[in-house]
Design a protein around this motif. Structure first.
Motif, PDB file in Angstrom:
ATOM      1  N   SER A   1      12.526  -0.613   8.704  1.00  0.00           N
ATOM      2  CA  SER A   1      13.237  -0.476   7.425  1.00  0.00           C
ATOM      3  C   SER A   1      12.500  -1.127   6.260  1.00  0.00           C
ATOM      4  CB  SER A   1      14.647  -1.076   7.546  1.00  0.00           C
ATOM      5  OG  SER A   1      15.364  -0.431   8.576  1.00  0.00           O
ATOM      6  N   ASP A   2      12.130  -2.403   6.417  1.00  0.00           N
ATOM      7  CA  ASP A   2      11.482  -3.112   5.301  1.00  0.00           C
ATOM      8  C   ASP A   2      10.126  -2.502   4.929  1.00  0.00           C
ATOM      9  OD1 ASP A   2      13.685  -4.704   5.312  1.00  0.00           O
ATOM     10  OD2 ASP A   2      12.732  -6.419   6.299  1.00  0.00           O
ATOM     11  N   PRO A   3       9.218  -2.305   5.923  1.00  0.00           N
ATOM     12  CA  PRO A   3       7.942  -1.680   5.553  1.00  0.00           C
ATOM     13  C   PRO A   3       8.121  -0.267   4.988  1.00  0.00           C
ATOM     14  CG  PRO A   3       7.783  -2.694   7.715  1.00  0.00           C
ATOM     15  CD  PRO A   3       9.239  -2.698   7.332  1.00  0.00           C
ATOM     16  N   SER A   4       9.035   0.521   5.586  1.00  0.00           N
ATOM     17  CA  SER A   4       9.223   1.901   5.122  1.00  0.00           C
ATOM     18  C   SER A   4       9.740   1.929   3.697  1.00  0.00           C
ATOM     19  CB  SER A   4      10.197   2.641   6.047  1.00  0.00           C
ATOM     20  OG  SER A   4       9.626   2.804   7.337  1.00  0.00           O
ATOM     21  N   GLU A   5      10.582   0.970   3.343  1.00  0.00           N
ATOM     22  CA  GLU A   5      11.072   0.903   1.967  1.00  0.00           C
ATOM     23  C   GLU A   5       9.917   0.627   1.013  1.00  0.00           C
ATOM     24  OE1 GLU A   5      13.463   1.143  -1.253  1.00  0.00           O
ATOM     25  OE2 GLU A   5      13.953   1.672   0.827  1.00  0.00           O
ATOM     26  N   GLU A   6       9.018  -0.275   1.413  1.00  0.00           N
ATOM     27  CA  GLU A   6       7.843  -0.562   0.584  1.00  0.00           C
ATOM     28  C   GLU A   6       6.969   0.684   0.452  1.00  0.00           C
ATOM     29  OE1 GLU A   6       3.716  -3.220   0.695  1.00  0.00           O
ATOM     30  OE2 GLU A   6       5.343  -3.671   2.101  1.00  0.00           O
ATOM     31  N   TYR A   7       6.788   1.399   1.564  1.00  0.00           N
ATOM     32  CA  TYR A   7       5.952   2.604   1.530  1.00  0.00           C
ATOM     33  C   TYR A   7       6.581   3.677   0.636  1.00  0.00           C
ATOM     34  CZ  TYR A   7       3.849   0.396   5.655  1.00  0.00           C
ATOM     35  OH  TYR A   7       3.254  -0.486   6.516  1.00  0.00           O
ATOM     36  N   ARG A   8       7.892   3.808   0.680  1.00  0.00           N
ATOM     37  CA  ARG A   8       8.563   4.796  -0.177  1.00  0.00           C
ATOM     38  C   ARG A   8       8.420   4.424  -1.652  1.00  0.00           C
ATOM     39  NH1 ARG A   8      12.395   4.470   4.188  1.00  0.00           N
ATOM     40  NH2 ARG A   8      12.331   6.400   5.417  1.00  0.00           N
ATOM     41  N   GLU A   9       8.444   3.125  -1.934  1.00  0.00           N
ATOM     42  CA  GLU A   9       8.219   2.684  -3.313  1.00  0.00           C
ATOM     43  C   GLU A   9       6.814   3.069  -3.775  1.00  0.00           C
ATOM     44  OE1 GLU A   9       8.957  -1.482  -3.539  1.00  0.00           O
ATOM     45  OE2 GLU A   9      11.121  -1.302  -3.204  1.00  0.00           O
ATOM     46  N   LYS A  10       5.830   2.947  -2.884  1.00  0.00           N
ATOM     47  CA  LYS A  10       4.463   3.335  -3.225  1.00  0.00           C
ATOM     48  C   LYS A  10       4.376   4.841  -3.488  1.00  0.00           C
ATOM     49  CE  LYS A  10       2.439  -0.703  -2.747  1.00  0.00           C
ATOM     50  NZ  LYS A  10       1.834  -1.401  -3.909  1.00  0.00           N
ATOM     51  N   ILE A  11       5.084   5.622  -2.689  1.00  0.00           N
ATOM     52  CA  ILE A  11       5.106   7.072  -2.899  1.00  0.00           C
ATOM     53  C   ILE A  11       5.724   7.394  -4.250  1.00  0.00           C
ATOM     54  CG2 ILE A  11       6.179   9.226  -2.116  1.00  0.00           C
ATOM     55  CD1 ILE A  11       5.838   8.182   0.759  1.00  0.00           C
ATOM     56  N   ASN A  12       6.808   6.706  -4.592  1.00  0.00           N
ATOM     57  CA  ASN A  12       7.457   6.939  -5.887  1.00  0.00           C
ATOM     58  C   ASN A  12       6.553   6.530  -7.045  1.00  0.00           C
ATOM     59  OD1 ASN A  12       9.826   7.994  -4.783  1.00  0.00           O
ATOM     60  ND2 ASN A  12      10.796   5.984  -4.603  1.00  0.00           N
ATOM     61  N   GLU A  13       5.807   5.421  -6.863  1.00  0.00           N
ATOM     62  CA  GLU A  13       4.869   4.994  -7.907  1.00  0.00           C
ATOM     63  C   GLU A  13       3.814   6.065  -8.151  1.00  0.00           C
ATOM     64  OE1 GLU A  13       3.206   1.265  -6.782  1.00  0.00           O
ATOM     65  OE2 GLU A  13       5.101   0.164  -6.974  1.00  0.00           O
ATOM     66  N   ALA A  14       3.307   6.659  -7.066  1.00  0.00           N
ATOM     67  CA  ALA A  14       2.308   7.717  -7.202  1.00  0.00           C
ATOM     68  C   ALA A  14       2.890   8.903  -7.964  1.00  0.00           C
ATOM     69  CB  ALA A  14       1.821   8.159  -5.820  1.00  0.00           C
ATOM     70  N   LYS A  15       4.130   9.252  -7.644  1.00  0.00           N
ATOM     71  CA  LYS A  15       4.768  10.379  -8.329  1.00  0.00           C
ATOM     72  C   LYS A  15       5.005  10.072  -9.809  1.00  0.00           C
ATOM     73  CE  LYS A  15       7.053  12.292  -4.244  1.00  0.00           C
ATOM     74  NZ  LYS A  15       8.344  12.548  -3.563  1.00  0.00           N
ATOM     75  N   GLU A  16       5.351   8.813 -10.109  1.00  0.00           N
ATOM     76  CA  GLU A  16       5.568   8.425 -11.512  1.00  0.00           C
ATOM     77  C   GLU A  16       4.270   8.522 -12.313  1.00  0.00           C
ATOM     78  OE1 GLU A  16       7.271   4.559 -11.461  1.00  0.00           O
ATOM     79  OE2 GLU A  16       9.195   5.227 -10.625  1.00  0.00           O
ATOM     80  N   ILE A  17       3.136   8.143 -11.691  1.00  0.00           N
ATOM     81  CA  ILE A  17       1.841   8.271 -12.359  1.00  0.00           C
ATOM     82  C   ILE A  17       1.578   9.732 -12.695  1.00  0.00           C
ATOM     83  CG2 ILE A  17      -0.660   8.165 -11.951  1.00  0.00           C
ATOM     84  CD1 ILE A  17      -0.206   5.528 -10.507  1.00  0.00           C
ATOM     85  N   GLY A  18       1.849  10.609 -11.728  1.00  0.00           N
ATOM     86  CA  GLY A  18       1.663  12.044 -11.969  1.00  0.00           C
ATOM     87  C   GLY A  18       2.547  12.562 -13.079  1.00  0.00           C
ATOM     88  N   GLU A  19       3.780  12.094 -13.114  1.00  0.00           N
ATOM     89  CA  GLU A  19       4.708  12.551 -14.156  1.00  0.00           C
ATOM     90  C   GLU A  19       4.269  12.061 -15.540  1.00  0.00           C
ATOM     91  OE1 GLU A  19       8.426  11.067 -12.808  1.00  0.00           O
ATOM     92  OE2 GLU A  19       8.624  12.546 -11.179  1.00  0.00           O
ATOM     93  N   SER A  20       3.799  10.809 -15.625  1.00  0.00           N
ATOM     94  CA  SER A  20       3.321  10.279 -16.905  1.00  0.00           C
ATOM     95  C   SER A  20       2.148  11.092 -17.426  1.00  0.00           C
ATOM     96  CB  SER A  20       2.892   8.811 -16.747  1.00  0.00           C
ATOM     97  OG  SER A  20       3.973   8.011 -16.355  1.00  0.00           O
TER      98      SER A  20
ATOM     99  N   ILE B   1       0.333  11.145   1.501  1.00  0.00           N
ATOM    100  CA  ILE B   1       0.122  11.433   2.922  1.00  0.00           C
ATOM    101  C   ILE B   1      -0.087  10.149   3.722  1.00  0.00           C
ATOM    102  CG2 ILE B   1      -1.523  12.438   4.560  1.00  0.00           C
ATOM    103  CD1 ILE B   1      -1.927  14.710   2.522  1.00  0.00           C
ATOM    104  N   LEU B   2      -0.925   9.245   3.197  1.00  0.00           N
ATOM    105  CA  LEU B   2      -1.196   7.995   3.907  1.00  0.00           C
ATOM    106  C   LEU B   2       0.063   7.161   4.096  1.00  0.00           C
ATOM    107  CD1 LEU B   2      -4.635   6.996   2.354  1.00  0.00           C
ATOM    108  CD2 LEU B   2      -4.192   7.440   4.769  1.00  0.00           C
ATOM    109  N   TYR B   3       0.906   7.110   3.076  1.00  0.00           N
ATOM    110  CA  TYR B   3       2.123   6.304   3.198  1.00  0.00           C
ATOM    111  C   TYR B   3       3.184   6.993   4.051  1.00  0.00           C
ATOM    112  CZ  TYR B   3       0.663   2.425   0.343  1.00  0.00           C
ATOM    113  OH  TYR B   3       0.011   1.309  -0.103  1.00  0.00           O
ATOM    114  N   GLN B   4       3.208   8.301   4.060  1.00  0.00           N
ATOM    115  CA  GLN B   4       4.108   9.001   4.977  1.00  0.00           C
ATOM    116  C   GLN B   4       3.697   8.754   6.422  1.00  0.00           C
ATOM    117  OE1 GLN B   4       3.784  12.976   3.347  1.00  0.00           O
ATOM    118  NE2 GLN B   4       5.703  12.794   2.226  1.00  0.00           N
ATOM    119  N   GLU B   5       2.389   8.744   6.665  1.00  0.00           N
ATOM    120  CA  GLU B   5       1.895   8.430   8.010  1.00  0.00           C
ATOM    121  C   GLU B   5       2.255   7.005   8.408  1.00  0.00           C
ATOM    122  OE1 GLU B   5      -2.268   9.176   7.785  1.00  0.00           O
ATOM    123  OE2 GLU B   5      -2.074  11.349   8.069  1.00  0.00           O
ATOM    124  N   ALA B   6       2.220   6.082   7.426  1.00  0.00           N
ATOM    125  CA  ALA B   6       2.574   4.686   7.707  1.00  0.00           C
ATOM    126  C   ALA B   6       4.043   4.567   8.116  1.00  0.00           C
ATOM    127  CB  ALA B   6       2.302   3.825   6.481  1.00  0.00           C
TER     128      ALA B   6
END
Length: 413
Positions: free
Chosen positions: A364-383, A316-321
């Protein structure tokens, strides 16, 4: 996991391992076996070991939670390191020679060199990890103490939460630097934005920094460095004021909470995994095992819910960002058009680009970083889900195959 409020207080209490400081303050110094409780702590802690190194000025203590009945929970251990006592010449020499100079040895005078605090801090950690091999170990400290705590956490692959510490990246081993890179979020060094004279020194090579604007206004520079300026909520989490500057800090804190939940959950599941595999696949045929299996399922479900809640907050925080970045760009364009009404849209964007402001740099650049953070969070959940499902499968398999237990339960129904 031990909360940030208690870690802040333990980073303060460890100063009293210094016998000279304790004597000056007219109180007893902390020693092995003592119970630390009361004050701002949310629970009591037993001192498992304390060291006041008179050769180089290092103070450290290892503690574990203790309940009112005196039961000590050594599944969680905190190693706290003391910061600079400015009346101690050896502490001041460590600040100059190790923190600023990167030398782990300490020249206490022109003719005598001894092992510095960085070396004896690791020796202390080795003793604790050997004595409590199954404990979740967290390091903490303040100022020089957090510098040492960050170094120890990095070298031993442990969690760290500390305050106002210079960054020790320059003295870390290659293995520690590799671990930091592959495990973002395990280290947290809360820094007061106004603490430029001490706590914000030596960069942020470890990536542990969460720099917070505490909105203190003009004040004595040493006040910015104090442990007492940090405030905490009812759950023991650090309160970060909700202002424009702290948006990044709030996102970083959410990441650290997610990582903390992940580490705690993984430790719980690893312990269960060891339990169910300890007999090489052999089965238990008594009711106690059935109760253990039911409890294990409860642990898995509880850990899963906590982790998913933390992960949702990060997302949520990164989507808001991402939304904030888009609003910032559109607001900037609107203001630029109002100030230069005779220029075309492309001319305005070209003018903004000339000073380094483009749609790419703002969105574009910050949003790409934020999307990477969202994906990292999802990967933690999947692990976590993969390991949780494996363990739940083992539990179900064992209970299904334990025919004797099944017959016992049938008779009693």
């Amino acid at each position: 996991m031990i909360n940030e409020k208690d870690l802040n207080n333990l980073a303060d209490e460890v100063y009293l391992v210094d016998k000279n400081k304790a004597k000056k303050d007219k109180i007893e110094s902390w020693r092995e076996g003592d119970i630390i409780k009361g004050g701002e702590l949310t629970q009591g802690y037993k001192v498992l070991k304390a060291e006041d190194n008179t050769d180089n000025g290092m103070q450290a203590m290892a503690v574990a939670p203790v309940d009112d009945a005196g039961n000590v929970d050594t599944s969680q251990v905190v190693i706290a390191y003391a910061g600079t006592n400015f009346s101690d010449a050896k502490d001041r020499a460590t600040d100059i020679q190790t923190v600023a100079g990167g030398d782990k040895q300490l020249a206490v005078n022109p003719y005598l060199e001894t092992a510095g605090q960085a070396i004896t801090a690791q020796d202390f950690a080795d003793i604790i990890s050997e004595k409590y091999p199954n404990a979740i170990i967290t390091t903490t400290g303040h100022s020089l103490g957090e510098y040492l705590a960050l170094m120890i956490a990095s070298e031993n692959q442990w969690r760290n939460v500390g305050f106002n510490g210079p960054d020790p990246y320059g003295i870390l081993s290659a293995d520690a630097k590799k671990w930091i890179k592959n495990n973002p979020g395990m280290l947290t060094n809360y820094r007061n934005r106004g603490d430029s004279a001490i706590g914000n020194l030596m960069g942020n090579g470890t990536g542990a920094q969460i720099k917070v604007s505490l909105e203190m206004g003009l004040d004595n520079p040493l006040t910015y460095h104090s442990l007492s300026v940090w405030k905490f909520d009812d759950n023991g989490n650090l309160i970060i004021p909700n202002n424009k500057y702290n948006k990044k800090a709030m996102r970083q804190q959410a990441e650290r909470v997610l990582m903390t939940q992940f580490v705690a959950s993984m430790y719980a599941l690893k312990a269960l995994e060891a339990l169910f595999r300890s007999s090489g696949g052999g089965l238990s045929s008594n009711e106690q095992f059935y109760l253990d299996a039911s409890q294990a399922n409860s642990v898995v479900e509880t850990a899963s819910r906590s982790l998913k809640l933390a992960m949702a907050n990060v997302i949520i925080l990164y989507q808001e960002a991402i939304e904030d970045a888009e609003k910032l760009w559109n607001t900037g364009l609107t203001k630029a058009r109002g100030s230069a009404s005779k220029l075309s849209g492309s001319e305005i964007e070209e003018a903004l680009s000339s000073v380094g402001t483009t749609q790419s740099t703002v969105i574009s650049d910050p949003s790409e970083e934020y999307r990477e953070k969202i994906n990292e969070a999802k990967e933690i959940g999947e692990s976590f889900d993969i390991l949780a499902n494996e363990i739940k499968g083992q539990i179900d398999l064992v209970v299904q195959k334990d025919q004797e237990l099944a017959q016992q339960l049938k008779v009693r129904l």
